[in-house]
Design an enzyme around this catalytic site. Structure first.
Site, short mmCIF file in Angstrom:
data_model
loop_
_atom_site.label_atom_id
_atom_site.label_comp_id
_atom_site.label_asym_id
_atom_site.label_seq_id
_atom_site.Cartn_x
_atom_site.Cartn_y
_atom_site.Cartn_z
N LEU A 28 -4.10 -7.38 -3.03
CA LEU A 28 -4.19 -8.34 -1.92
C LEU A 28 -5.45 -9.21 -1.96
O LEU A 28 -5.48 -10.28 -1.34
CB LEU A 28 -4.12 -7.60 -0.58
N SER A 85 -0.38 5.50 -0.99
CA SER A 85 -1.34 6.38 -0.32
C SER A 85 -1.04 6.48 1.17
O SER A 85 -0.42 5.57 1.75
CB SER A 85 -2.75 5.79 -0.53
N GLY A 86 -1.48 7.56 1.77
CA GLY A 86 -1.51 7.71 3.23
C GLY A 86 -0.22 7.31 3.93
O GLY A 86 0.88 7.76 3.60
N SER A 115 -4.91 -1.95 14.33
CA SER A 115 -5.62 -0.74 14.75
C SER A 115 -6.13 -0.98 16.16
O SER A 115 -6.44 -2.12 16.52
CB SER A 115 -6.80 -0.47 13.82
N GLY A 138 1.41 4.47 3.99
CA GLY A 138 2.35 3.67 3.21
C GLY A 138 3.27 4.54 2.38
O GLY A 138 4.48 4.28 2.29
N TYR A 182 -23.29 -9.22 9.14
CA TYR A 182 -22.19 -8.37 8.68
C TYR A 182 -22.37 -6.96 9.23
O TYR A 182 -23.46 -6.41 9.20
CB TYR A 182 -22.14 -8.32 7.15
N GLY A 202 0.83 -1.21 0.00
CA GLY A 202 0.00 0.00 0.00
C GLY A 202 0.85 1.25 0.00
O GLY A 202 0.60 2.20 0.74
N ASN A 211 1.19 -2.86 5.37
CA ASN A 211 0.53 -1.58 5.66
C ASN A 211 -0.82 -1.43 4.96
O ASN A 211 -1.72 -0.75 5.48
CB ASN A 211 1.48 -0.45 5.23
N THR A 258 -8.81 -9.30 2.36
CA THR A 258 -7.78 -8.35 1.92
C THR A 258 -6.77 -8.07 3.03
O THR A 258 -5.56 -8.20 2.84
CB THR A 258 -8.45 -7.02 1.50
N1 LIG Z 1 -5.69 6.07 9.05
C1 LIG Z 1 -6.01 5.62 10.26
O1 LIG Z 1 -6.59 6.34 11.09
C2 LIG Z 1 -5.67 4.22 10.67
C3 LIG Z 1 -5.97 3.83 11.98
C4 LIG Z 1 -5.66 2.52 12.35
C5 LIG Z 1 -5.07 1.66 11.45
N2 LIG Z 1 -4.81 2.08 10.18
C6 LIG Z 1 -4.21 1.11 9.25
O2 LIG Z 1 -3.14 1.72 8.58
C7 LIG Z 1 -2.96 1.13 7.29
C8 LIG Z 1 -2.74 2.20 6.25
O3 LIG Z 1 -3.93 2.94 6.13
P1 LIG Z 1 -3.98 4.44 5.59
O4 LIG Z 1 -4.63 5.23 6.65
O5 LIG Z 1 -2.69 4.88 5.04
O6 LIG Z 1 -5.07 4.26 4.41
P2 LIG Z 1 -5.03 4.59 2.85
O7 LIG Z 1 -4.48 5.94 2.60
O8 LIG Z 1 -6.40 4.27 2.37
O9 LIG Z 1 -4.00 3.52 2.29
C9 LIG Z 1 -4.34 2.18 2.22
C10 LIG Z 1 -3.47 1.51 1.20
O10 LIG Z 1 -3.90 0.14 1.09
C11 LIG Z 1 -4.09 -0.13 -0.29
N3 LIG Z 1 -5.06 -1.18 -0.52
C12 LIG Z 1 -6.38 -1.19 -0.22
N4 LIG Z 1 -6.95 -2.32 -0.67
C13 LIG Z 1 -5.97 -3.05 -1.25
C14 LIG Z 1 -5.94 -4.27 -1.92
N5 LIG Z 1 -7.05 -5.02 -2.12
N6 LIG Z 1 -4.77 -4.72 -2.42
C15 LIG Z 1 -3.65 -3.99 -2.27
N7 LIG Z 1 -3.61 -2.79 -1.66
C16 LIG Z 1 -4.77 -2.32 -1.16
C17 LIG Z 1 -4.58 1.18 -0.88
O11 LIG Z 1 -4.50 1.16 -2.29
P3 LIG Z 1 -5.49 2.08 -3.17
O12 LIG Z 1 -5.10 3.49 -2.90
O13 LIG Z 1 -5.23 1.64 -4.56
O14 LIG Z 1 -6.89 1.77 -2.72
C18 LIG Z 1 -3.61 2.12 -0.20
O15 LIG Z 1 -2.37 2.09 -0.84
C19 LIG Z 1 -4.20 0.25 7.06
O16 LIG Z 1 -3.85 -1.09 7.26
C20 LIG Z 1 -5.16 0.70 8.14
O17 LIG Z 1 -6.03 -0.33 8.56
C21 LIG Z 1 -5.08 3.34 9.77
#
Ligand SMILES: NC(=O)c1ccc[n+]([C@@H]2O[C@H](COP(=O)([O-])OP(=O)(O)OC[C@H]3O[C@@H](n4cnc5c(N)ncnc54)[C@H](OP(=O)(O)O)[C@@H]3O)[C@@H](O)[C@H]2O)c1
Length: 309
Positions: free
Chosen positions: A87, A42-43, A161, A45, A183, A39, A113, A134
């Site tokens: 994934l 974005s964000g 998380s 990652g 669900y 990942g 990530n 995923t």
């Molecule tokens: N942000 C928060 O507040 C928070 C809090 C707790 C935990 N987290 C964890 O932190 C991690 C990073 O999240 P983030 O906040 O940076 O979110 P994000 O900006 O949405 O980034 C998520 C990344 O995962 C990728 N992804 C999603 N579905 C996928 C798939 N099927 N196959 C491969 N890649 C996939 C996305 O790709 P696309 O851009 O192409 O969709 C993106 O690169 C996640 O695991 C999340 O659960 C985040």
């Protein structure tokens, strides 16, 4: 700066809520290290990849498509290698594993990530609820497929998380992995993040007697694209208030970067981290029988997938 940051103390590591990924790696050279980040486009990652590369690491960045990974890799300074890894598609994950092996990469860390959160309606991949598939199964395939590529003291970091604590009673509903018996987008997200902790802890047990480590992290709460499935009104409020109450992206990336790279964590394994310090996860994430069961069920799910060669 968020209001919370003004009051949050640093922990024993010397870092805390307000620390950024650049701060937790200040003075650290990652020259000669190779780290895979899922990942990467974005964000958290993308910031993780940027800071690791800034410190001299070679970063294998994965995204759903090769194009997304390439664009992300080109956007940061330093040495980066793009890989496609969708994934929810085991064939894509297997192709990524094969490509990493073909490239001859020995990995000093794998940072799992990538993730999705709170899909409003039940969606499935290969008959399994999409977030479980995923966030957990996809990474299960990737990490177990890359174990031979890990260096002697390689680290696996699972993005969980604090919401893992809202997983169903018992942690994992083994009789409802397809969502047919009920669900709820948030509860199922929580279950997938609970699975990420169990996976890290079981992997840590399997690494016993080696220098390899596996840990899970809570990055904090950060307004990223992760919220794309949230109610638009709630999401607008959330984003608007983010500067006051939430971590920034550089702060959010700090814990995963710290756990993947800090020399202070050599040999530290099977832990749950938040704000760059060891933290408490829900008590039943330490249930070794439960973690072993999830590992075995996951292995069975993967072995029965039609596209696995
Ligand atoms: N942000 C928060 O507040 C928070 C809090 C707790 C935990 N987290 C964890 O932190 C991690 C990073 O999240 P983030 O906040 O940076 O979110 P994000 O900006 O949405 O980034 C998520 C990344 O995962 C990728 N992804 C999603 N579905 C996928 C798939 N099927 N196959 C491969 N890649 C996939 C996305 O790709 P696309 O851009 O192409 O969709 C993106 O690169 C996640 O695991 C999340 O659960 C985040």
């Amino acid at each position: 700066m968020s209001i919370y940051q003004l009051f949050a103390a640093k922990g024993p590591s010397g870092f805390g809520y307000g620390s950024t990924a650049e701060q937790v790696t200040a003075g650290l050279s990652l020259q000669g290290r190779t780290i895979l980040v899922t990942g990467c486009n974005s964000g958290l990652g993308l910031e993780t990849m940027r800071v690791l590369a800034l410190r001299g690491a070679r970063v294998a960045g994965t995204a759903r498509t090769r194009e997304k990974a390439e664009t992300a890799c080109k956007s940061v300074k330093g040495e980066t290698l793009p890989f496609a890894c969708e994934l929810s598609d085991p064939a894509s994950v297997n192709a990524c594993i094969a490509a990493v092996k073909t490239a001859g990469l020995k990995l000093d860390a794998i940072i799992c990530n990538a993730g999705i959160m709170a899909l409003p309606k039940l969606e499935k991949a290969y008959g399994y609820e999409q977030q479980f598939f995923t966030n957990h199964i996809g990474h299960f395939i990737l990490v177990t497929g890359l174990l031979d590529q890990l260096t002697e003291s390689g680290r696996v970091v699972m993005l969980s998380s604090d919401l893992h604590a809202r997983a169903p009673k018992g942690g994992i509903e083994f009789d409802n992995l397809d969502g047919s018996k009920g669900y709820d987008g948030w509860k199922n997200y929580a279950q997938s993040k609970f699975a990420n902790v169990l996976f890290a802890k079981e992997l840590a047990r399997r690494f016993n007697g080696t220098k390899k480590t596996a840990n899970a992290v809570h990055p904090g709460v950060i307004a990223t694209n992760l919220g794309r499935h949230m109610n638009p009104i709630v999401w607008s409020l959330y984003s608007a208030l983010a500067p006051l109450f939430l971590k920034t992206v550089p702060q959010g990336a700090a814990t995963e970067v710290y756990v993947a790279t800090s020399p202070a964590l050599d040999g530290v394994s099977g832990e749950y981290f938040a704000d760059c310090n060891v933290a408490k996860a829900r008590r039943d994430t330490s249930d070794a029988t439960l973690a072993k069961r999830l590992w075995e069920v996951s292995g069975k799910i993967v072995s029965e997938l039609p596209t696995i060669p």
